[in-house]
Design a protein around this motif. Sequence first.
Motif, PDB file in Angstrom:
ATOM      1  N   ASP A 185      12.378 -40.994-131.864  1.00  0.00           N
ATOM      2  CA  ASP A 185      13.104 -40.367-131.968  1.00  0.00           C
ATOM      3  C   ASP A 185      14.628 -40.671-132.327  1.00  0.00           C
ATOM      4  OD1 ASP A 185      14.747 -37.889-132.347  1.00  0.00           O
ATOM      5  OD2 ASP A 185      14.255 -36.656-131.033  1.00  0.00           O
ATOM      6  N   PRO A 186      14.729 -41.405-132.769  1.00  0.00           N
ATOM      7  CA  PRO A 186      16.182 -42.684-132.942  1.00  0.00           C
ATOM      8  C   PRO A 186      17.319 -41.961-132.677  1.00  0.00           C
ATOM      9  CG  PRO A 186      15.089 -42.936-134.814  1.00  0.00           C
ATOM     10  CD  PRO A 186      13.863 -42.064-133.726  1.00  0.00           C
ATOM     11  N   HIS A 187      17.291 -40.769-133.409  1.00  0.00           N
ATOM     12  CA  HIS A 187      18.920 -40.429-133.349  1.00  0.00           C
ATOM     13  C   HIS A 187      18.426 -39.108-132.181  1.00  0.00           C
ATOM     14  CE1 HIS A 187      19.469 -42.515-137.747  1.00  0.00           C
ATOM     15  NE2 HIS A 187      18.049 -41.518-137.932  1.00  0.00           N
ATOM     16  N   LYS A 272      14.110 -22.135-124.083  1.00  0.00           N
ATOM     17  CA  LYS A 272      13.479 -23.807-123.172  1.00  0.00           C
ATOM     18  C   LYS A 272      13.613 -25.118-124.043  1.00  0.00           C
ATOM     19  CE  LYS A 272      11.951 -21.043-119.406  1.00  0.00           C
ATOM     20  NZ  LYS A 272      11.775 -20.479-119.527  1.00  0.00           N
ATOM     21  N   ASN A 273      13.915 -25.968-122.742  1.00  0.00           N
ATOM     22  CA  ASN A 273      13.454 -27.926-123.885  1.00  0.00           C
ATOM     23  C   ASN A 273      11.875 -28.541-123.890  1.00  0.00           C
ATOM     24  OD1 ASN A 273      14.053 -30.095-123.753  1.00  0.00           O
ATOM     25  ND2 ASN A 273      15.647 -30.329-122.760  1.00  0.00           N
ATOM     26  N   TYR A 274      11.571 -28.251-124.304  1.00  0.00           N
ATOM     27  CA  TYR A 274      10.287 -28.864-124.003  1.00  0.00           C
ATOM     28  C   TYR A 274      10.067 -30.396-124.007  1.00  0.00           C
ATOM     29  CZ  TYR A 274       8.703 -24.406-124.320  1.00  0.00           C
ATOM     30  OH  TYR A 274       8.868 -23.078-124.381  1.00  0.00           O
ATOM     31  N   GLY A 275      11.312 -31.362-123.940  1.00  0.00           N
ATOM     32  CA  GLY A 275      11.310 -32.273-122.790  1.00  0.00           C
ATOM     33  C   GLY A 275      11.656 -33.824-123.459  1.00  0.00           C
ATOM     34  N   TRP A 276      11.347 -33.683-125.401  1.00  0.00           N
ATOM     35  CA  TRP A 276      10.696 -34.987-126.234  1.00  0.00           C
ATOM     36  C   TRP A 276      12.191 -35.037-126.824  1.00  0.00           C
ATOM     37  CZ3 TRP A 276       8.230 -38.260-127.740  1.00  0.00           C
ATOM     38  CH2 TRP A 276       8.554 -39.097-128.688  1.00  0.00           C
ATOM     39  N   ASN A 277      13.073 -36.072-126.485  1.00  0.00           N
ATOM     40  CA  ASN A 277      12.093 -37.755-126.250  1.00  0.00           C
ATOM     41  C   ASN A 277      12.136 -38.111-124.938  1.00  0.00           C
ATOM     42  OD1 ASN A 277      14.895 -38.564-126.242  1.00  0.00           O
ATOM     43  ND2 ASN A 277      14.645 -40.323-127.932  1.00  0.00           N
ATOM     44  N   ILE A 278      12.362 -37.708-124.123  1.00  0.00           N
ATOM     45  CA  ILE A 278      12.207 -37.478-122.869  1.00  0.00           C
ATOM     46  C   ILE A 278      11.332 -37.882-121.788  1.00  0.00           C
ATOM     47  CG2 ILE A 278      13.188 -37.427-119.504  1.00  0.00           C
ATOM     48  CD1 ILE A 278      15.761 -35.366-121.164  1.00  0.00           C
TER      49      ILE A 278
END
Length: 387
Positions: A185-187, A272-278
């Motif tokens: 996810d470079p952007h 909810k936040n499912y985390g990508w790209n963290i």
Amino acid sequence: MDITKRLALAATLSISLPILAAPPPCTLDNLPRDFPEIRLQPITGEFDEPIGIANAGDGSNRLFIIEQRGVIRVWKNGADSKKPFLDISDRVSAGGEMGLLGLAFHPQFKRNGRFFVNYTTRDGGRRTVISEFTVEPGADAADSRSERVLLTFEQPYSNHNGGQMAFGPDNMLYIATGDGGAANDPHGNGQSLTTLLGKILRINADARDASRPYAIPKDNPFVNTQNAAPEIWAYGLRNPWRFSFDPVTGRLYAGDVGQNAREEIDVIEKGKNYGWNIMEGSICTPGVNPRCDKQGLELPIAEYPRSEGISVIGGYVYRGRAIPDLCGAYLYADYGSGKIFALRNDGSPAKPQTLLNTRHSITSFGEDEQRELYISDHAGAILKIVP
């Protein structure tokens, strides 16, 4: 919630539920933790790169097969109708992860003939297009000239386009979008609320805003968040290729395809936040930051490493009648390994099991009007899951 309670709740809230051509979904209790044996019964091998299966919920018992090149075909009375239900191959850019990727029938399709598609195009640049078409109720062919474009957005790369669409129990249209492609996810689209990429979107296709051919539901989570796209329902997703709603619990299950380490199953909830790209699955994304901060991020209910497969294919909670001991189990698969998995999400830790090892390149699950499940093989076959 059983079907009687759903109907009572709908009456209280003045919600118009879809026509229930199917029998009430199975709601058996005290089922074994282990799953029954299943097999795949070939239905046909005649399709061109099928990547989706749907029913119209109109009592016709037809299956609609999505071919990646931009054609929807009808399987009716044990045969292909030959004439396409819809052919928009002239405006679809197909190949790799692009093409005609999603199909959703309006909850009142039997009366209004409205259905919706999700496809990629190079007309004016690489874009995702969400469109509505209409067909005479009961007809086996729609007019491709009836297209009404609802939503378009640019795709920076050719991969990670998502594609799934479905109407929820609230009659809103849910749309899966990938992060835009490339690696890691470079952007930063997954974590950005300013873009529609890397999200589950939710719109009202039965109304219009002053500036849109659809309406934003007032209870969407980021309607009042400055600079956030109001269509967003949930975010932090990489490539949620397939999702579905459980008709009994209303839960939204999604399979989010991983990068290089983990494939995951998520229960998608509002805001909810499912985390990508963290995160990739439950771990910090190896190619981004192996020492990430997981606070506030939602963990998957199930995941598996690349040793088990390479691209998760989200499926359905089984609510049919032919395999009673499978009632309430969520089935999903992997495109690369051909494995079919199952889990029970009943409040205790989910323990996925491998139901079947196959040699199929599974691209999608589908459900008929009796709530029995099917899979599509990219090589051309449609197969039914049977005892």
